[in-house]
Write a protein that holds these residues in place. Structure first.
Motif, PDB file in Angstrom:
ATOM      1  N   THR A 235       0.813  -1.227   0.000  1.00 43.20           N
ATOM      2  CA  THR A 235       0.000   0.000   0.000  1.00 43.20           C
ATOM      3  C   THR A 235       0.844   1.274   0.000  1.00 43.20           C
ATOM      4  OG1 THR A 235      -2.089   0.879   0.909  1.00 43.20           O
ATOM      5  CG2 THR A 235      -0.364   0.360   2.510  1.00 43.20           C
ATOM      6  N   PHE A 236       2.107   1.186   0.480  1.00 44.88           N
ATOM      7  CA  PHE A 236       2.987   2.359   0.500  1.00 44.88           C
ATOM      8  C   PHE A 236       4.019   2.348  -0.633  1.00 44.88           C
ATOM      9  CE2 PHE A 236       2.430   2.895   5.417  1.00 44.88           C
ATOM     10  CZ  PHE A 236       1.213   3.531   5.208  1.00 44.88           C
ATOM     11  N   ALA A 237       3.816   1.499  -1.661  1.00 46.72           N
ATOM     12  CA  ALA A 237       4.813   1.354  -2.731  1.00 46.72           C
ATOM     13  C   ALA A 237       5.114   2.683  -3.426  1.00 46.72           C
ATOM     14  CB  ALA A 237       4.329   0.328  -3.749  1.00 46.72           C
TER      15      ALA A 237
ATOM     16  N   THR B  33      12.595   4.698   6.631  1.00 45.71           N
ATOM     17  CA  THR B  33      11.655   4.189   5.666  1.00 45.71           C
ATOM     18  C   THR B  33      10.343   4.951   5.739  1.00 45.71           C
ATOM     19  OG1 THR B  33      10.609   2.182   4.819  1.00 45.71           O
ATOM     20  CG2 THR B  33      10.725   2.373   7.220  1.00 45.71           C
ATOM     21  N   VAL B  34       9.232   4.327   5.342  1.00 51.13           N
ATOM     22  CA  VAL B  34       7.918   4.997   5.332  1.00 51.13           C
ATOM     23  C   VAL B  34       7.093   4.656   6.569  1.00 51.13           C
ATOM     24  CG1 VAL B  34       5.683   5.047   4.133  1.00 51.13           C
ATOM     25  CG2 VAL B  34       7.819   5.201   2.822  1.00 51.13           C
ATOM     26  N   HIS B  35       7.043   3.387   6.931  1.00 53.03           N
ATOM     27  CA  HIS B  35       6.126   2.862   7.965  1.00 53.03           C
ATOM     28  C   HIS B  35       6.751   3.010   9.358  1.00 53.03           C
ATOM     29  CE1 HIS B  35       4.171  -0.333  10.339  1.00 53.03           C
ATOM     30  NE2 HIS B  35       3.212  -0.391   9.427  1.00 53.03           N
ATOM     31  N   SER B  36       5.988   3.572  10.294  1.00 52.84           N
ATOM     32  CA  SER B  36       6.524   3.840  11.639  1.00 52.84           C
ATOM     33  C   SER B  36       7.017   2.582  12.348  1.00 52.84           C
ATOM     34  CB  SER B  36       5.448   4.509  12.508  1.00 52.84           C
ATOM     35  OG  SER B  36       5.408   5.894  12.300  1.00 52.84           O
ATOM     36  N   GLY B  37       6.286   1.463  12.207  1.00 53.56           N
ATOM     37  CA  GLY B  37       6.689   0.235  12.895  1.00 53.56           C
ATOM     38  C   GLY B  37       7.995  -0.319  12.344  1.00 53.56           C
TER      39      GLY B  37
ATOM     40  N   PRO C 197      13.351   9.239   5.964  1.00 56.50           N
ATOM     41  CA  PRO C 197      12.775  10.187   5.003  1.00 56.50           C
ATOM     42  C   PRO C 197      11.252  10.201   4.993  1.00 56.50           C
ATOM     43  CG  PRO C 197      13.302   8.164   3.878  1.00 56.50           C
ATOM     44  CD  PRO C 197      13.556   7.910   5.346  1.00 56.50           C
ATOM     45  N   ASN C 198      10.618   9.527   5.944  1.00 58.58           N
ATOM     46  CA  ASN C 198       9.162   9.643   6.088  1.00 58.58           C
ATOM     47  C   ASN C 198       8.671   9.254   7.477  1.00 58.58           C
ATOM     48  OD1 ASN C 198       6.408  10.129   4.802  1.00 58.58           O
ATOM     49  ND2 ASN C 198       6.140   8.151   5.774  1.00 58.58           N
ATOM     50  N   ALA C 199       8.817   7.991   7.863  1.00 59.75           N
ATOM     51  CA  ALA C 199       8.135   7.453   9.048  1.00 59.75           C
ATOM     52  C   ALA C 199       8.160   8.444  10.220  1.00 59.75           C
ATOM     53  CB  ALA C 199       8.789   6.147   9.466  1.00 59.75           C
ATOM     54  N   GLY C 200       6.976   8.665  10.816  1.00 57.35           N
ATOM     55  CA  GLY C 200       6.863   9.726  11.815  1.00 57.35           C
ATOM     56  C   GLY C 200       6.898   9.269  13.255  1.00 57.35           C
ATOM     57  N   ALA C 201       7.141   7.983  13.522  1.00 56.44           N
ATOM     58  CA  ALA C 201       7.090   7.467  14.904  1.00 56.44           C
ATOM     59  C   ALA C 201       7.716   8.465  15.882  1.00 56.44           C
ATOM     60  CB  ALA C 201       7.808   6.127  14.981  1.00 56.44           C
TER      61      ALA C 201
ATOM     62  N   SER D 184      11.652  14.250   7.619  1.00 57.02           N
ATOM     63  CA  SER D 184      10.221  14.272   7.315  1.00 57.02           C
ATOM     64  C   SER D 184       9.439  15.042   8.378  1.00 57.02           C
ATOM     65  CB  SER D 184       9.711  12.841   7.186  1.00 57.02           C
ATOM     66  OG  SER D 184      10.122  12.060   8.297  1.00 57.02           O
ATOM     67  N   PHE D 185       9.059  14.367   9.462  1.00 56.68           N
ATOM     68  CA  PHE D 185       8.144  14.947  10.458  1.00 56.68           C
ATOM     69  C   PHE D 185       8.053  13.954  11.603  1.00 56.68           C
ATOM     70  CE2 PHE D 185       6.096  12.216   7.473  1.00 56.68           C
ATOM     71  CZ  PHE D 185       5.369  11.355   8.271  1.00 56.68           C
ATOM     72  N   SER D 186       7.567  14.406  12.753  1.00 57.39           N
ATOM     73  CA  SER D 186       7.097  13.454  13.761  1.00 57.39           C
ATOM     74  C   SER D 186       5.583  13.372  13.595  1.00 57.39           C
ATOM     75  CB  SER D 186       7.450  13.918  15.173  1.00 57.39           C
ATOM     76  OG  SER D 186       6.634  15.020  15.533  1.00 57.39           O
TER      77      SER D 186
ATOM     78  N   LYS E 279      -4.958   0.990  12.808  1.00 62.09           N
ATOM     79  CA  LYS E 279      -4.531   0.748  14.193  1.00 62.09           C
ATOM     80  C   LYS E 279      -3.044   0.375  14.200  1.00 62.09           C
ATOM     81  CE  LYS E 279      -6.161  -1.711  18.195  1.00 62.09           C
ATOM     82  NZ  LYS E 279      -7.430  -1.838  18.809  1.00 62.09           N
ATOM     83  N   TYR E 280      -2.200   1.367  14.172  1.00 64.06           N
ATOM     84  CA  TYR E 280      -0.752   1.153  14.352  1.00 64.06           C
ATOM     85  C   TYR E 280      -0.156   2.486  14.764  1.00 64.06           C
ATOM     86  CZ  TYR E 280       1.105   3.195   9.934  1.00 64.06           C
ATOM     87  OH  TYR E 280       1.491   4.036   8.924  1.00 64.06           O
ATOM     88  N   THR E 281       1.149   2.482  15.022  1.00 61.55           N
ATOM     89  CA  THR E 281       1.797   3.649  15.636  1.00 61.55           C
ATOM     90  C   THR E 281       1.413   4.980  14.994  1.00 61.55           C
ATOM     91  OG1 THR E 281       3.655   2.198  16.044  1.00 61.55           O
ATOM     92  CG2 THR E 281       4.055   4.542  16.344  1.00 61.55           C
ATOM     93  N   ALA E 282       1.538   5.061  13.665  1.00 58.81           N
ATOM     94  CA  ALA E 282       1.320   6.363  13.014  1.00 58.81           C
ATOM     95  C   ALA E 282      -0.126   6.832  13.192  1.00 58.81           C
ATOM     96  CB  ALA E 282       1.678   6.283  11.536  1.00 58.81           C
ATOM     97  N   GLY E 283      -1.071   5.915  13.027  1.00 61.80           N
ATOM     98  CA  GLY E 283      -2.479   6.277  13.181  1.00 61.80           C
ATOM     99  C   GLY E 283      -2.757   6.767  14.589  1.00 61.80           C
TER     100      GLY E 283
ATOM    101  N   PHE F  64      -4.905   8.221   6.676  1.00 58.66           N
ATOM    102  CA  PHE F  64      -4.563   7.092   5.812  1.00 58.66           C
ATOM    103  C   PHE F  64      -3.551   7.628   4.816  1.00 58.66           C
ATOM    104  CE2 PHE F  64      -8.942   6.002   7.156  1.00 58.66           C
ATOM    105  CZ  PHE F  64      -8.685   4.776   7.746  1.00 58.66           C
ATOM    106  N   ALA F  65      -2.846   6.727   4.157  1.00 61.14           N
ATOM    107  CA  ALA F  65      -1.850   7.155   3.166  1.00 61.14           C
ATOM    108  C   ALA F  65      -1.783   6.113   2.060  1.00 61.14           C
ATOM    109  CB  ALA F  65      -0.479   7.328   3.834  1.00 61.14           C
ATOM    110  N   GLY F  66      -1.190   6.521   0.932  1.00 61.61           N
ATOM    111  CA  GLY F  66      -0.960   5.589  -0.172  1.00 61.61           C
ATOM    112  C   GLY F  66      -2.255   4.993  -0.711  1.00 61.61           C
TER     113      GLY F  66
ATOM    114  N   GLY G  79      -2.165  15.437   6.054  1.00 58.86           N
ATOM    115  CA  GLY G  79      -2.011  15.686   4.625  1.00 58.86           C
ATOM    116  C   GLY G  79      -1.722  14.454   3.783  1.00 58.86           C
ATOM    117  N   PHE G  80      -1.282  13.384   4.419  1.00 60.39           N
ATOM    118  CA  PHE G  80      -0.987  12.139   3.681  1.00 60.39           C
ATOM    119  C   PHE G  80      -2.249  11.573   3.015  1.00 60.39           C
ATOM    120  CE2 PHE G  80       1.512  12.647   7.528  1.00 60.39           C
ATOM    121  CZ  PHE G  80       2.736  12.926   6.941  1.00 60.39           C
ATOM    122  N   LEU G  81      -3.402  12.014   3.519  1.00 60.98           N
ATOM    123  CA  LEU G  81      -4.675  11.546   2.966  1.00 60.98           C
ATOM    124  C   LEU G  81      -4.807  11.910   1.489  1.00 60.98           C
ATOM    125  CD1 LEU G  81      -7.359  10.208   3.923  1.00 60.98           C
ATOM    126  CD2 LEU G  81      -8.260  12.512   4.237  1.00 60.98           C
TER     127      LEU G  81
HETATM  128  C1  BEZ Z   1       4.064   6.215   9.112  1.00 56.11           C
HETATM  129  O1  BEZ Z   1       3.836   4.997   9.266  1.00 56.11           O
HETATM  130  O2  BEZ Z   1       4.771   6.855   9.921  1.00 56.11           O
HETATM  131  C2  BEZ Z   1       3.513   6.941   7.930  1.00 56.11           C
HETATM  132  C3  BEZ Z   1       3.184   6.234   6.787  1.00 56.11           C
HETATM  133  C4  BEZ Z   1       2.699   6.919   5.684  1.00 56.11           C
HETATM  134  C5  BEZ Z   1       2.548   8.296   5.716  1.00 56.11           C
HETATM  135  C6  BEZ Z   1       2.865   8.986   6.862  1.00 56.11           C
HETATM  136  C7  BEZ Z   1       3.354   8.308   7.983  1.00 56.11           C
END
Ligand code: BEZ
Length: 402
Positions: free
Chosen positions: A53-55, A114-118, A137-141, A157-159, A185-189, A239-241, A266-268
């Motif tokens: 989904t994040f490809a 990477t992209v995914h926080s986990g 360069p992305n994951a906001g954990a 990127s951002f927190s 239901k995961y860290t970023a959400g 949500f993203a991607g 904004g990832f929406l």
């Molecule tokens: C994250 O898992 O941190 C994340 C994934 C996609 C967009 C923004 C944050």
């Protein structure tokens, strides 16, 4: 000049047995070793999602990073670059193995991912244990630049806190009283919804219900029906991607976009807007980027990105571009000698980047300090409405740099 090598995906067997070396690789701190010859190419490990989904997000980060390297003549800090690429598939369970392959076996000089926080938090652990330079360069954990912060870990990127905290006040100021939140239901959400709710309730708003579904599921129908029953003043979402494309389309198909305004991180709508089409019209989000920022750096970036990829740049491409810019600054300060750890890190921590997103600098935890913009989808673009909050600095709760 730069070259690239792709590592094959981990087999299911390797994952189950740990044959790829999840916990077995003893990695000596890389920066403790003497400086390597500056004439050999710098080895950059790109650990990103190229499937799932994040490809698209991973590919745009990769494209943005390479664009910046190309603009520096195929070099970083004056050194040629060689890439080793791993598809992390946004799978936390494979993250330690994948990171160990880059750090232990491939002996890369730096990992970008990477992209995914986990997935990112598993990478952070390996980076802390091994001393390998890591640029996220992305994951906001929040924890990556909170309790798990370290001198060798940077984020361009951002927190998760940073992007959505300003939206709490924006929505309360707009007279919105009752909100339903919806996310994976995961860290970023959890962190993005949490930061929004912190500021929304502080400003008098009420969260009616928090709706979630497991990552990366996209069966939204039951939750959309629940929103229709609850009839809140507005919905806030992350949500993203690919998942964001489907959610926005499903929300509009149910007709809710006509009665209950949709807001979000904004990832929406970033990198997804073309696929969402008219369903995205009018969605308001907060992010550290907007398509129509008219600063010279953004205008030049969008033109160059289009020329290289035939695609419109987005926040993911910007974050990859800035990761290479940050590395260039660090390596430039040590004339390409990645072994000169302290000087390099000092230069990166003090970097002031003229980013396409606007001014970019770093706090003591190495997380960006940046403007967060309120945007609205108009004419198929995320257009800036206002600066929701200027120079937002993550509180870096729990960060003790040693
Ligand atoms: C994250 O898992 O941190 C994340 C994934 C996609 C967009 C923004 C944050």
């Amino acid at each position: 000049m730069s070259t690239i090598r792709r590592l094959p995906p981990l087999s299911r067997r390797a994952l189950l047995t740990g044959a790829a070396g999840a916990a077995t690789i003893a990695v000596a701190p890389r920066f403790a070793t003497p400086a390597i010859a500056q004439t050999s190419p710098l080895k950059v490990g790109l650990m990103l999602p190229y499937t799932g989904t994040f490809a698209k997000l991973g590919q745009f980060i990769d494209d943005g990073f390479r664009l910046r390297v190309e603009q520096a003549g195929g070099k970083l800090g004056g050194r040629d670059v060689t890439f080793v690429q791993v598809d992390d598939e946004s799978k936390p369970e494979a993250a330690t193995d994948n990171m160990n392959r880059l750090v232990g076996r491939e002996k890369v000089d730096v990992v970008v991912g990477t992209v995914h926080s986990g997935v990112a938090m598993a990478m952070v652990k390996v980076a802390r244990d091994s001393g390998t330079l890591l640029i996220i360069p992305n994951a906001g954990a929040n924890d990556a630049t909170g309790p798990a912060c370290a001198p060798n870990i940077f984020r361009t990127s951002f927190s998760n806190w940073q992007t959505t905290f300003p939206m709490g006040k924006v929505m309360a100021d707009a007279g919105i009283k009752n909100v339903v939140t919806i996310t994976w239901k995961y860290t970023a959400g959890a962190e993005m919804v949490g930061a929004f709710a912190e500021n929304f309730t502080r400003n008098g708003g009420k969260i009616v219900e928090d709706l979630t579904l497991p990552f990366p599921q996209v069966e939204f129908q039951a939750l959309i029906t629940r929103i229709a029953q609850l009839k809140p003043d507005a919905v806030f979402s992350f949500f993203a991607g690919g998942g964001a494309v489907k959610f926005v389309k499903d929300y509009a198909a149910a007709g809710l976009n006509k009665t209950i305004p949709l807001y979000g991180a904004g990832f929406l709508t970033d990198g997804t807007i073309e696929a969402q089409g008219e369903a995205a019209n009018g969605i308001k989000t907060t992010l550290h980027y907007a398509d129509n920022l008219d600063n010279p750096a953004n205008v030049a970036f969008l033109k160059a990105f289009k020329a290289k990829t035939q695609k419109d740049g987005d926040i993911y491409a910007v974050q990859g571009f800035d990761a290479a810019a940050l590395l260039d600054i660090g390596l430039g300060a040590v004339k390409g000698d990645a072994g000169a750890r302290d000087t390099m890190i000092k230069a990166m921590a003090a970097a002031k980047i003229d980013s396409p997103r606007g001014p970019l600098s770093f706090n003591k935890a190495h997380n960006p300090i940046q403007n967060i913009y309120l945007r609205e989808v108009k004419n198929g673009r995320n257009e800036m409405v206002s600066i929701a909050q200027a120079a937002v600095d993550d509180p870096a709760r729990g960060c003790k740099m040693t």
